[in-house]
Design a protein around this motif. Structure first.
Motif, PDB file in Angstrom:
ATOM      1  N   PRO A  95       0.811  -1.217   0.000  1.00  0.00           N
ATOM      2  CA  PRO A  95       0.000   0.000   0.000  1.00  0.00           C
ATOM      3  C   PRO A  95       0.844   1.266   0.000  1.00  0.00           C
ATOM      4  N   LEU A  96       2.138   1.145   0.298  1.00  0.00           N
ATOM      5  CA  LEU A  96       3.018   2.313   0.289  1.00  0.00           C
ATOM      6  C   LEU A  96       3.288   2.807  -1.128  1.00  0.00           C
ATOM      7  N   VAL A  97       3.148   1.941  -2.131  1.00  0.00           N
ATOM      8  CA  VAL A  97       3.389   2.351  -3.519  1.00  0.00           C
ATOM      9  C   VAL A  97       2.139   2.235  -4.386  1.00  0.00           C
ATOM     10  N   ALA A  98       1.051   1.743  -3.808  1.00  0.00           N
ATOM     11  CA  ALA A  98      -0.153   1.501  -4.608  1.00  0.00           C
ATOM     12  C   ALA A  98      -0.700   2.783  -5.219  1.00  0.00           C
ATOM     13  N   HIS A  99      -0.731   3.874  -4.448  1.00  0.00           N
ATOM     14  CA  HIS A  99      -1.264   5.134  -4.979  1.00  0.00           C
ATOM     15  C   HIS A  99      -0.436   5.611  -6.156  1.00  0.00           C
ATOM     16  N   GLN A 100       0.876   5.548  -6.033  1.00  0.00           N
ATOM     17  CA  GLN A 100       1.751   6.009  -7.111  1.00  0.00           C
ATOM     18  C   GLN A 100       1.526   5.212  -8.392  1.00  0.00           C
ATOM     19  N   ILE A 101       1.335   3.917  -8.267  1.00  0.00           N
ATOM     20  CA  ILE A 101       1.229   3.054  -9.443  1.00  0.00           C
ATOM     21  C   ILE A 101      -0.185   3.018 -10.016  1.00  0.00           C
TER      22      ILE A 101
ATOM     23  N   GLY B  21      -2.651   5.273  -9.481  1.00  0.00           N
ATOM     24  CA  GLY B  21      -3.207   6.581  -9.798  1.00  0.00           C
ATOM     25  C   GLY B  21      -4.349   6.978  -8.905  1.00  0.00           C
ATOM     26  N   VAL B  22      -4.748   6.082  -8.002  1.00  0.00           N
ATOM     27  CA  VAL B  22      -5.765   6.388  -6.993  1.00  0.00           C
ATOM     28  C   VAL B  22      -5.284   5.827  -5.669  1.00  0.00           C
ATOM     29  N   SER B  23      -5.743   6.421  -4.574  1.00  0.00           N
ATOM     30  CA  SER B  23      -5.408   5.893  -3.259  1.00  0.00           C
ATOM     31  C   SER B  23      -6.083   4.541  -3.058  1.00  0.00           C
ATOM     32  N   PRO B  24      -5.441   3.619  -2.338  1.00  0.00           N
ATOM     33  CA  PRO B  24      -6.124   2.363  -2.010  1.00  0.00           C
ATOM     34  C   PRO B  24      -7.461   2.590  -1.317  1.00  0.00           C
ATOM     35  N   ALA B  25      -7.587   3.717  -0.589  1.00  0.00           N
ATOM     36  CA  ALA B  25      -8.857   4.016   0.067  1.00  0.00           C
ATOM     37  C   ALA B  25      -9.967   4.231  -0.953  1.00  0.00           C
ATOM     38  N   GLY B  26      -9.594   4.711  -2.151  1.00  0.00           N
ATOM     39  CA  GLY B  26     -10.580   4.920  -3.197  1.00  0.00           C
ATOM     40  C   GLY B  26     -11.158   3.639  -3.750  1.00  0.00           C
ATOM     41  N   LEU B  27     -10.449   2.524  -3.570  1.00  0.00           N
ATOM     42  CA  LEU B  27     -10.958   1.231  -4.011  1.00  0.00           C
ATOM     43  C   LEU B  27     -12.012   0.696  -3.067  1.00  0.00           C
TER      44      LEU B  27
ATOM     45  N   THR C 270       5.641   9.183 -11.606  1.00  0.00           N
ATOM     46  CA  THR C 270       4.750  10.336 -11.664  1.00  0.00           C
ATOM     47  C   THR C 270       3.691  10.330 -10.567  1.00  0.00           C
ATOM     48  N   GLY C 271       3.725   9.330  -9.689  1.00  0.00           N
ATOM     49  CA  GLY C 271       2.696   9.201  -8.663  1.00  0.00           C
ATOM     50  C   GLY C 271       3.000   9.982  -7.395  1.00  0.00           C
ATOM     51  N   THR C 272       2.015  10.009  -6.506  1.00  0.00           N
ATOM     52  CA  THR C 272       2.120  10.725  -5.234  1.00  0.00           C
ATOM     53  C   THR C 272       2.460   9.741  -4.114  1.00  0.00           C
ATOM     54  N   PRO C 273       3.594   9.922  -3.424  1.00  0.00           N
ATOM     55  CA  PRO C 273       3.963   8.996  -2.346  1.00  0.00           C
ATOM     56  C   PRO C 273       3.154   9.253  -1.079  1.00  0.00           C
ATOM     57  N   VAL C 274       3.142   8.273  -0.207  1.00  0.00           N
ATOM     58  CA  VAL C 274       2.477   8.448   1.089  1.00  0.00           C
ATOM     59  C   VAL C 274       3.379   9.276   2.002  1.00  0.00           C
ATOM     60  N   ASP C 275       2.796   9.793   3.082  1.00  0.00           N
ATOM     61  CA  ASP C 275       3.577  10.541   4.066  1.00  0.00           C
ATOM     62  C   ASP C 275       4.636   9.635   4.687  1.00  0.00           C
ATOM     63  N   PRO C 276       5.831  10.151   4.965  1.00  0.00           N
ATOM     64  CA  PRO C 276       6.867   9.328   5.614  1.00  0.00           C
ATOM     65  C   PRO C 276       6.386   8.735   6.935  1.00  0.00           C
ATOM     66  N   GLU C 277       5.576   9.481   7.684  1.00  0.00           N
ATOM     67  CA  GLU C 277       5.079   8.984   8.971  1.00  0.00           C
ATOM     68  C   GLU C 277       4.140   7.789   8.767  1.00  0.00           C
ATOM     69  N   VAL C 278       3.316   7.854   7.724  1.00  0.00           N
ATOM     70  CA  VAL C 278       2.410   6.743   7.422  1.00  0.00           C
ATOM     71  C   VAL C 278       3.212   5.526   6.973  1.00  0.00           C
ATOM     72  N   ALA C 279       4.221   5.742   6.129  1.00  0.00           N
ATOM     73  CA  ALA C 279       5.065   4.642   5.680  1.00  0.00           C
ATOM     74  C   ALA C 279       5.768   3.981   6.861  1.00  0.00           C
TER      75      ALA C 279
ATOM     76  N   PHE D 289      -3.533   7.602   7.814  1.00  0.00           N
ATOM     77  CA  PHE D 289      -3.279   6.190   7.527  1.00  0.00           C
ATOM     78  C   PHE D 289      -4.425   5.613   6.700  1.00  0.00           C
ATOM     79  N   GLN D 290      -5.652   5.850   7.111  1.00  0.00           N
ATOM     80  CA  GLN D 290      -6.785   5.283   6.386  1.00  0.00           C
ATOM     81  C   GLN D 290      -6.886   5.853   4.975  1.00  0.00           C
ATOM     82  N   SER D 291      -6.657   7.135   4.806  1.00  0.00           N
ATOM     83  CA  SER D 291      -6.793   7.756   3.490  1.00  0.00           C
ATOM     84  C   SER D 291      -5.685   7.324   2.537  1.00  0.00           C
ATOM     85  N   GLN D 292      -4.497   6.986   3.068  1.00  0.00           N
ATOM     86  CA  GLN D 292      -3.369   6.653   2.203  1.00  0.00           C
ATOM     87  C   GLN D 292      -3.103   5.148   2.081  1.00  0.00           C
ATOM     88  N   ILE D 293      -3.424   4.383   3.117  1.00  0.00           N
ATOM     89  CA  ILE D 293      -3.187   2.936   3.093  1.00  0.00           C
ATOM     90  C   ILE D 293      -4.429   2.190   2.621  1.00  0.00           C
TER      91      ILE D 293
END
Length: 282
Positions: free
Chosen positions: A103-109, A111-117, A162-171, A204-208
């Motif tokens: 989930p740390l790279v899912a958003h970047q790859i 194009g949507v946050s895992p939460a969006g799924l 080209t994707g958006t990484p998660v916050d370092p604290e969340v990672a 965490f919930q919004s990014q993971i």
């Protein structure tokens, strides 16, 4: 590596291929599957702590039913832990490349946050549009698994750039959760990153894609399920993986899979894990 996975009655399930080298993208692992005619009735896909992406190669229909009864055909993405429970995968002599995304790279790859799924099974075309079909066609035309893995890896690496990484604290919190096999407290994680519990929970919930507490439960369940599949006694597994007792383990397994621990331990899907993803990366 090439392997064939068999069920208890020695029925062929899948031929499995995996890359000789790790992906150039941290948090990505791949395997190739060719059905041997044993998937018509379907197999339970046991939830695990990764986002799953499957690209059908056109040899036959790949059909996925999620726990809510929704059905998808063809290339799909499934959210972290498959949402509300196990999926059923079936088809007839299909071929597919499956990718597990941390989930740390899912958003970047993706194009949507895992939460969006929202844990649902989503058609890959809905996320990537024509790129998904073009990629599937190129993979189908590629003759060897090694070449397919190289093509897939290059594609994923480009998307990550080209994707958006998660916050370092969340990672950091996710890594601590996985390293501790789910036996962590959200309050302690928040204190260690210098955030409030509410802020960590929200980010965490919004990014993971899951709240921290459920994500920890999923990580703990994944570890326990593989120990059950290895033939370990359920009472011992419960005691050594952080469950209050064996009934607690039983309830968690049923909640994640809809099946008892004994039934889950016999699932060929867990045997596939050790063949396709040694160490169950990412």
């Amino acid at each position: 590596m090439r392997s064939t996975v068999r069920e208890r009655a020695d029925v062929l399930v899948w031929d499995v291929a995996r890359p000789e080298r790790p992906s150039r993208v941290a948090g990505v692992s791949m395997a190739g599957f060719r059905d041997r005619g044993g998937s018509a009735a379907g197999h339970r896909a046991v939830p695990h702590p990764a986002v799953s992406l499957a690209l059908e190669l056109g040899a036959g229909p790949l059909i996925v039913d999620d726990a809510a009864g929704r059905r998808r055909r063809g290339s799909v993405v499934a959210g972290l832990g498959f949402g509300s429970g196990a999926m059923w995968v079936r088809g007839e002599r299909f071929e597919a490349v499956q990718v597990r995304l941390s989930p740390l790279v899912a958003h970047q790859i993706l194009g949507v946050s895992p939460a969006g799924l929202d844990g649902a099974v989503v058609a890959l075309d809905d996320l990537w549009g024509p790129d998904a079909s073009r990629l599937g066609e190129r993979l189908s035309e590629t003759p060897s698994w090694d070449e397919r893995f190289a093509l897939m890896d290059a594609f994923l690496a480009r998307r990550r750039e080209t994707g958006t990484p998660v916050d370092p604290e969340v990672a950091w919190a996710w890594d601590r959760m996985v390293g501790g096999r789910g036996l962590v407290r959200v309050d302690e994680l928040a204190a260690e990153v210098g955030w409030s519990r509410k802020r960590l929970w929200s980010r965490f919930q919004s990014q993971i894609g899951l709240p921290p507490k459920r994500a920890a439960r999923l990580v703990r369940f994944d570890h326990a399920a593989h120990r059950l599949a290895a033939g370990e006694d359920a009472a011992r597994v419960a005691a050594e993986t952080g469950y209050a007792d064996q009934p607690h383990l039983h309830r968690d397994v049923v909640a994640f899979t809809g099946a008892t621990p004994a039934a889950v331990a016999a699932e060929p899907w867990l045997a596939v894990d050790d063949v396709a993803w040694p160490g169950r990366a990412p």
